[in-house]
Design a protein around this motif. Structure first.
Motif, PDB file in Angstrom:
ATOM      1  N   ARG A   4       0.853  -1.183   0.000  1.00  0.00           N
ATOM      2  CA  ARG A   4       0.000   0.000   0.000  1.00  0.00           C
ATOM      3  C   ARG A   4       0.893   1.239   0.000  1.00  0.00           C
ATOM      4  O   ARG A   4       1.960   1.248   0.614  1.00  0.00           O
ATOM      5  N   LEU A   5       0.438   2.243  -0.673  1.00  0.00           N
ATOM      6  CA  LEU A   5       1.209   3.485  -0.768  1.00  0.00           C
ATOM      7  C   LEU A   5       0.285   4.666  -0.563  1.00  0.00           C
ATOM      8  O   LEU A   5      -0.819   4.708  -1.126  1.00  0.00           O
ATOM      9  N   ARG A   6       0.715   5.605   0.247  1.00  0.00           N
ATOM     10  CA  ARG A   6      -0.076   6.802   0.469  1.00  0.00           C
ATOM     11  C   ARG A   6       0.816   8.020   0.260  1.00  0.00           C
ATOM     12  O   ARG A   6       1.945   8.070   0.752  1.00  0.00           O
ATOM     13  N   VAL A   7       0.305   8.987  -0.459  1.00  0.00           N
ATOM     14  CA  VAL A   7       1.050  10.208  -0.773  1.00  0.00           C
ATOM     15  C   VAL A   7       0.296  11.382  -0.166  1.00  0.00           C
ATOM     16  O   VAL A   7      -0.884  11.594  -0.470  1.00  0.00           O
ATOM     17  N   ASP A   8       0.958  12.118   0.694  1.00  0.00           N
ATOM     18  CA  ASP A   8       0.331  13.243   1.383  1.00  0.00           C
ATOM     19  C   ASP A   8       1.157  14.510   1.191  1.00  0.00           C
ATOM     20  O   ASP A   8       2.303  14.470   0.726  1.00  0.00           O
ATOM     21  N   ASP A   9       0.550  15.596   1.638  1.00  0.00           N
ATOM     22  CA  ASP A   9       1.245  16.889   1.666  1.00  0.00           C
ATOM     23  C   ASP A   9       1.864  17.238   0.326  1.00  0.00           C
ATOM     24  O   ASP A   9       3.016  17.674   0.234  1.00  0.00           O
ATOM     25  N   GLY A  10       1.131  17.029  -0.699  1.00  0.00           N
ATOM     26  CA  GLY A  10       1.634  17.413  -2.025  1.00  0.00           C
ATOM     27  C   GLY A  10       2.816  16.580  -2.462  1.00  0.00           C
ATOM     28  O   GLY A  10       3.627  17.048  -3.271  1.00  0.00           O
ATOM     29  N   GLY A  11       2.919  15.394  -1.931  1.00  0.00           N
ATOM     30  CA  GLY A  11       4.027  14.528  -2.325  1.00  0.00           C
ATOM     31  C   GLY A  11       5.242  14.647  -1.432  1.00  0.00           C
ATOM     32  O   GLY A  11       6.284  14.060  -1.728  1.00  0.00           O
ATOM     33  N   ARG A  12       5.117  15.394  -0.358  1.00  0.00           N
ATOM     34  CA  ARG A  12       6.268  15.561   0.529  1.00  0.00           C
ATOM     35  C   ARG A  12       6.324  14.493   1.619  1.00  0.00           C
ATOM     36  O   ARG A  12       7.302  14.430   2.355  1.00  0.00           O
ATOM     37  N   ARG A  13       5.278  13.720   1.706  1.00  0.00           N
ATOM     38  CA  ARG A  13       5.264  12.678   2.722  1.00  0.00           C
ATOM     39  C   ARG A  13       4.673  11.424   2.099  1.00  0.00           C
ATOM     40  O   ARG A  13       3.553  11.420   1.599  1.00  0.00           O
ATOM     41  N   LEU A  14       5.469  10.380   2.089  1.00  0.00           N
ATOM     42  CA  LEU A  14       5.065   9.132   1.464  1.00  0.00           C
ATOM     43  C   LEU A  14       5.020   8.054   2.533  1.00  0.00           C
ATOM     44  O   LEU A  14       5.916   7.963   3.377  1.00  0.00           O
ATOM     45  N   GLY A  15       3.996   7.268   2.484  1.00  0.00           N
ATOM     46  CA  GLY A  15       3.919   6.123   3.372  1.00  0.00           C
ATOM     47  C   GLY A  15       3.772   4.866   2.552  1.00  0.00           C
ATOM     48  O   GLY A  15       2.975   4.804   1.607  1.00  0.00           O
ATOM     49  N   ALA A  16       4.585   3.886   2.854  1.00  0.00           N
ATOM     50  CA  ALA A  16       4.551   2.650   2.085  1.00  0.00           C
ATOM     51  C   ALA A  16       4.553   1.471   3.038  1.00  0.00           C
ATOM     52  O   ALA A  16       5.237   1.486   4.061  1.00  0.00           O
ATOM     53  N   GLY A  17       3.786   0.481   2.722  1.00  0.00           N
ATOM     54  CA  GLY A  17       3.778  -0.729   3.512  1.00  0.00           C
ATOM     55  C   GLY A  17       3.684  -1.929   2.600  1.00  0.00           C
ATOM     56  O   GLY A  17       3.226  -1.819   1.448  1.00  0.00           O
ATOM     57  N   PHE A  18       4.154  -3.044   3.073  1.00  0.00           N
ATOM     58  CA  PHE A  18       4.108  -4.235   2.233  1.00  0.00           C
ATOM     59  C   PHE A  18       4.025  -5.453   3.135  1.00  0.00           C
ATOM     60  O   PHE A  18       4.541  -5.473   4.247  1.00  0.00           O
ATOM     61  N   GLY A  19       3.340  -6.441   2.646  1.00  0.00           N
ATOM     62  CA  GLY A  19       3.160  -7.646   3.428  1.00  0.00           C
ATOM     63  C   GLY A  19       3.704  -8.881   2.755  1.00  0.00           C
ATOM     64  O   GLY A  19       3.474  -9.989   3.218  1.00  0.00           O
ATOM     65  N   VAL A  20       4.414  -8.676   1.657  1.00  0.00           N
ATOM     66  CA  VAL A  20       5.036  -9.808   0.973  1.00  0.00           C
ATOM     67  C   VAL A  20       6.532  -9.560   0.927  1.00  0.00           C
ATOM     68  O   VAL A  20       6.985  -8.414   1.063  1.00  0.00           O
ATOM     69  N   PRO A  21       7.306 -10.621   0.769  1.00  0.00           N
ATOM     70  CA  PRO A  21       8.765 -10.418   0.723  1.00  0.00           C
ATOM     71  C   PRO A  21       9.173  -9.517  -0.438  1.00  0.00           C
ATOM     72  O   PRO A  21       8.768  -9.767  -1.581  1.00  0.00           O
ATOM     73  N   VAL A  22       9.905  -8.492  -0.112  1.00  0.00           N
ATOM     74  CA  VAL A  22      10.345  -7.569  -1.162  1.00  0.00           C
ATOM     75  C   VAL A  22      11.866  -7.482  -1.157  1.00  0.00           C
ATOM     76  O   VAL A  22      12.513  -7.645  -0.125  1.00  0.00           O
ATOM     77  N   ARG A  23      12.366  -7.240  -2.318  1.00  0.00           N
ATOM     78  CA  ARG A  23      13.806  -6.997  -2.430  1.00  0.00           C
ATOM     79  C   ARG A  23      14.102  -5.513  -2.298  1.00  0.00           C
ATOM     80  O   ARG A  23      15.198  -5.121  -1.926  1.00  0.00           O
ATOM     81  N   GLU A  24      13.135  -4.725  -2.630  1.00  0.00           N
ATOM     82  CA  GLU A  24      13.367  -3.289  -2.605  1.00  0.00           C
ATOM     83  C   GLU A  24      12.029  -2.585  -2.469  1.00  0.00           C
ATOM     84  O   GLU A  24      11.061  -2.932  -3.146  1.00  0.00           O
ATOM     85  N   ALA A  25      12.002  -1.628  -1.582  1.00  0.00           N
ATOM     86  CA  ALA A  25      10.841  -0.745  -1.476  1.00  0.00           C
ATOM     87  C   ALA A  25      11.416   0.646  -1.297  1.00  0.00           C
ATOM     88  O   ALA A  25      11.947   0.970  -0.237  1.00  0.00           O
ATOM     89  N   ALA A  26      11.350   1.409  -2.322  1.00  0.00           N
ATOM     90  CA  ALA A  26      12.131   2.639  -2.295  1.00  0.00           C
ATOM     91  C   ALA A  26      11.459   3.749  -3.098  1.00  0.00           C
ATOM     92  O   ALA A  26      10.797   3.479  -4.099  1.00  0.00           O
ATOM     93  N   PRO A  27      11.651   4.960  -2.653  1.00  0.00           N
ATOM     94  CA  PRO A  27      11.218   6.086  -3.481  1.00  0.00           C
ATOM     95  C   PRO A  27      12.225   6.327  -4.596  1.00  0.00           C
ATOM     96  O   PRO A  27      13.393   5.960  -4.485  1.00  0.00           O
ATOM     97  N   TRP A  28      11.781   6.928  -5.623  1.00  0.00           N
ATOM     98  CA  TRP A  28      12.703   7.331  -6.678  1.00  0.00           C
ATOM     99  C   TRP A  28      12.322   8.717  -7.171  1.00  0.00           C
ATOM    100  O   TRP A  28      11.199   9.179  -6.964  1.00  0.00           O
TER     101      TRP A  28
END
Lengths: 132, 699
Positions: B594-618
């Protein structure tokens, strides 16, 4: 016919040769040293480093091909140095140490006897110091 | 038309060559060749002879390179440097000291060439059958090129002349540096000569005194007086330096050795210097001398336009000069022995030191980085940002940015264009010049946004302990300088109208004009995008790709993209102020992330429940990878400007002229927070577009 000098007199004379002559020389040389000579007029250059970098300033012969400076000085960040230079025409250069680039300044300049000069060094982003 | 080609050659001494890890830069050609082939000419070194030669085939009348050719060379140099950085990343990551040295050394060398004035760069440019290339790279004074068949007589004569001159200059420098009473040219010290002559006369009289020499010899004394001239120094003992301090003299630097001369880069090939006007500044346009990798404070207008308080370095100090109290002198005393109360406070609070040094408002400065120290202009930041400790310049300190509308002010922005990334948010950030007060805009400064921490860290609403969540805080994009510029000034007579300080200010204004003009369009009016990427481990990946589901009713959202093992969400900056939320559902409908973008993109929240190799902003800057000539060649690179955030593991790519970076090579098992400053640096101009990033655990 001249009589042969005694051993004592010969020894005394030889020691006089060894001791007196150098002593005379040294005494006269000392009189002729910096304390004895009238100081020649100089030009004073106050180099102010307004930056946070270390700088090197150089004073070279005015011709273009000499690479060794007549005099040079390194300045630490925010340091002021007073340089006394003989009057004349110099090629002056300044550069930030370790900048590995061309000198910031490279110009010919005439320094006149008895005059004082101020040479501020700075960079685009350096904040000015309030100064002395 | 057929062009006659001939073989050319040149030979340089390695004495003045730039050294990397104690070896000439040319010694690393085998490692450099893959990246710089086609732009740097291959060197030929003669083992043990300390010389490097260059050979190429080119037109018999090569002519001088034009502006277009030099621009092309600069662009290819920048590309080569970027390639080298990528090539060395793996070695640097493995802790290879040589790779780090090579990277840093070539960065200096190439940056120096890129920033060299046209006249200087032209001295290195040669026309070969493969196009224009650079020869004698790493050499401060490239020797003249000659045809392969030409005799060395001219060169030898020139070298001899040069050697003789150097020897003469060395001798002269020693003589001139002897005493305080110096005079260029002939020196006449009558007292000394008189004393020497009289002493010799007396010695001779004593020596030839009747019987004297015979008596001495008769004594059989082996230590008979030698001629005085032999006892006297042929020349008074030298005292290098000409620095005087009131009544006392202080030894300054001895004349430099020839090997150190390259630091000042020779000017032998440069036009003869002009006679100074003693007005404190050199004539003509300022020669911009980059100070490599110096990250400094804010720059929007020439610094003197908005005087800043004294920085942590303190006031100018008297070195080599006796103070009123006759204190010790010399460079070692550059800093005052006793700290003022303000300085003591600075030392106790590095964050305040940063704010003082750059005129930040204290309330706009976020807490200092861990282990940070005050910003010092003289500190050269390494490529990973060591040595710089503090936030990037606040927006309010940068008039260009201050003039730009705050991100939250939608009325001053172009309307969003739906889900078309990159279509909005183009604003000329250099349009204004009036600085504003820091902190006056709720969204105008990074520190402010960072200070308003998450009210509920678990913004993604994790559905259980296994649902990891991270929060990413982003600062505003702002301009930053990655290089400083040494100002060309010269001595001015004291008391002259205007004074030296005015001359310094004038030189600064001229330099600023040049620097400002060099700001590339991609950074002048940046179009940026941001996004988040999830890359899943193989055990979580099936033949079918997951799908994004964006929450209804949140207005403009992001652009979704999925692959079987990867999912990305992209949005144009600024993102909608009200934010949006997106869920990533697996093929079976189970929520993966799940990903949530707030404050005009200045605050990002990300969560994941499956094995990930990478969870990153770009992040992506449109047009940054586009060369000024439209060739699509990169002229810059992504880098870290903050301390303690190595950029060696960043993933960079370019697409359609846009430069993109995934700056967190996130190991999901690693413990956040991670913080730093990510920047796109334009190599040729020294400008960078930077933003602060902080990643922390959401819960």
């Amino acid at each position: 016919m001249r009589s042969r000098p005694s051993v004592f007199a010969a020894t005394l004379r030889a020691r006089a040769v060894r001791v007196l002559a150098p002593a005379c020389f040294l005494a006269l040389a000392a009189c002729a040293g910096p304390g004895g000579a009238r100081p020649l007029p100089v030009a004073t250059v106050v180099v102010e480093n307004h930056s946070g970098y270390a700088w090197r300033v150089e004073f070279l012969s005015p011709d273009n091909r000499s690479v060794s400076p007549r005099a040079s000085a390194d300045l630490a960040p925010r340091e002021i140095k007073n340089l006394a230079l003989p009057p004349g025409t110099y090629r002056v250069r300044s550069a930030v140490v370790d900048a590995a680039a061309t000198p910031a300044a490279d110009v010919n300049l005439e320094l006149r006897a008895g005059r004082s000069y101020v040479w501020p060094l700075g960079t685009l982003l350096s904040a000015e110091s309030p100064g002395p | 038309m057929r062009v006659d080609t001939v073989d050319w050659r040149a030979e340089d001494s390695e004495a003045g060559a730039q050294r990397i890890g104690g070896r000439p830069a040319q010694a690393f050609w085998r490692r450099l060749r893959p990246c710089f082939r086609g732009v740097l000419l291959e060197p030929h070194r003669r083992a043990g002879e300390g010389r490097v030669s260059w050979r190429w085939t080119g037109p018999s009348e090569p002519g001088a390179p034009g502006a277009a050719e030099l621009t092309g060379l600069r662009r290819r140099l920048g590309t080569g440097l970027a390639d080298l950085a990528a090539d060395l990343e793996r070695d640097e990551e493995a802790g290879g000291a040589e790779a780090r040295d090579l990277h840093a050394g070539m960065e200096t060398l190439v940056t120096d060439l890129i920033n060299a004035p046209d006249a200087r760069l032209a001295g290195y440019a040669i026309r070969t059958e493969a196009g224009w290339m650079i020869r004698s790279w790493g050499i401060a004074r490239p020797s003249p090129a000659r045809r392969a068949g030409e005799s060395d007589a001219t060169e030898t004569a020139a070298e001899s002349s040069s050697s003789a001159e150097a020897a003469d200059a060395d001798r002269l420098s020693q003589v001139v540096a002897e005493t305080d009473a110096l005079r260029p040219g002939r020196r006449w010290r009558p007292g000394l000569w008189l004393g020497a002559g009289l002493g010799m006369f007396l010695g001779a009289v004593a020596w030839f005194w009747p019987g004297g020499r015979a008596d001495a010899e008769n004594l059989g004394n082996a230590s008979a007086p030698a001629p005085l001239a032999a006892d006297s120094p042929s020349r008074p003992a030298t005292k290098p330096g000409v620095v005087t301090a009131g009544a006392r003299s202080v030894a300054a630097q001895a004349p430099r050795e020839a090997g150190a001369a390259h630091q000042f880069a020779s000017v032998g090939s440069a036009p003869p210097p002009q006679v100074g006007q003693a007005n404190g500044a050199t004539d003509g346009s300022p020669r911009i001398v980059p100070v490599p990798m110096a990250y400094t404070g804010p720059i929007g207008t020439p610094p003197e336009a908005a005087p800043r308080p004294v920085d942590g370095q303190g006031e100018l100090t008297r070195g080599g000069s006796a103070g009123a109290g006759g204190e010790s002198v010399g460079p070692g005393d550059a800093r005052p022995a006793k700290k003022s109360s303000d300085e003591a406070k600075v030392a106790a609070d590095p964050g305040k030191a940063v704010s003082r040094a750059t005129a930040y408002k204290p309330d706009a400065v976020r807490e200092p980085h861990q282990g940070s120290k005050p910003l010092e202009l003289g500190e050269a930041t390494a490529r990973t940002g060591e040595g710089w400790a503090g936030p990037v310049p606040l927006a309010s300190e940068v008039p260009e940015f201050a003039a730009a509308p705050p991100e939250g002010d939608a009325s001053r922005r172009e309307p969003p264009a739906g889900n078309t990334p990159g279509a909005s948010g183009r604003t000329d950030i250099t349009g204004g010049s009036i600085p504003t007060q820091a902190g006056t805009s709720a969204t105008g400064v990074i520190g402010d946004s960072m200070a308003r921490d998450t009210a509920s860290p678990d913004v993604v609403g994790g559905r259980g302990p296994e649902f990891a969540s991270w929060v990413c805080h982003l600062g505003q994009w702002r301009l930053a300088r990655t290089r400083d510029v040494a100002l060309p000034t010269m001595p001015a007579e004291a008391g002259q109208e205007g004074g030296a300080r005015e001359a310094l200010a004038q030189a600064r204004r001229r330099a600023w004009d040049e620097v400002r003009a060099a700001l590339p369009d991609a950074l002048r009016s940046p179009v940026t995008r941001a996004g988040w990427v999830f890359r899943f481990r193989s055990e979580a990946v099936g033949p079918l790709a997951p799908r994004w589901v964006q929450s209804a009713g949140t207005g403009r959202g992001g652009l979704a993209a999925v692959w079987p093992d990867r999912a990305e969400m992209t949005w144009a900056e600024p993102a909608p102020q009200e934010g949006f939320e997106a869920r990533l559902l697996g093929p079976d409908g189970v929520e993966w992330a799940r990903l949530r973008v707030d404050d005009g993109g200045r605050r990002l929240g990300a969560g994941f429940g499956v094995p990930v190799r990478e969870a990153a902003p770009w992040f992506e800057v449109a047009g940054a990878a586009q060369g000024t000539t439209g060739t699509g060649t990169a002229e810059g690179r992504w880098r870290s400007l903050g301390p303690g955030w190595p950029d060696t593991r960043w993933r960079r790519d370019a697409d359609a002229g846009s430069a993109r970076v995934v700056c967190f090579a996130v190991d999901p098992d690693a413990a956040p927070p991670t913080a730093g400053v990510v920047a796109w640096e334009h190599l040729a101009s020294g400008w960078a577009l930077a933003r602060e990033v902080r990643l922390e655990a959401g819960r």
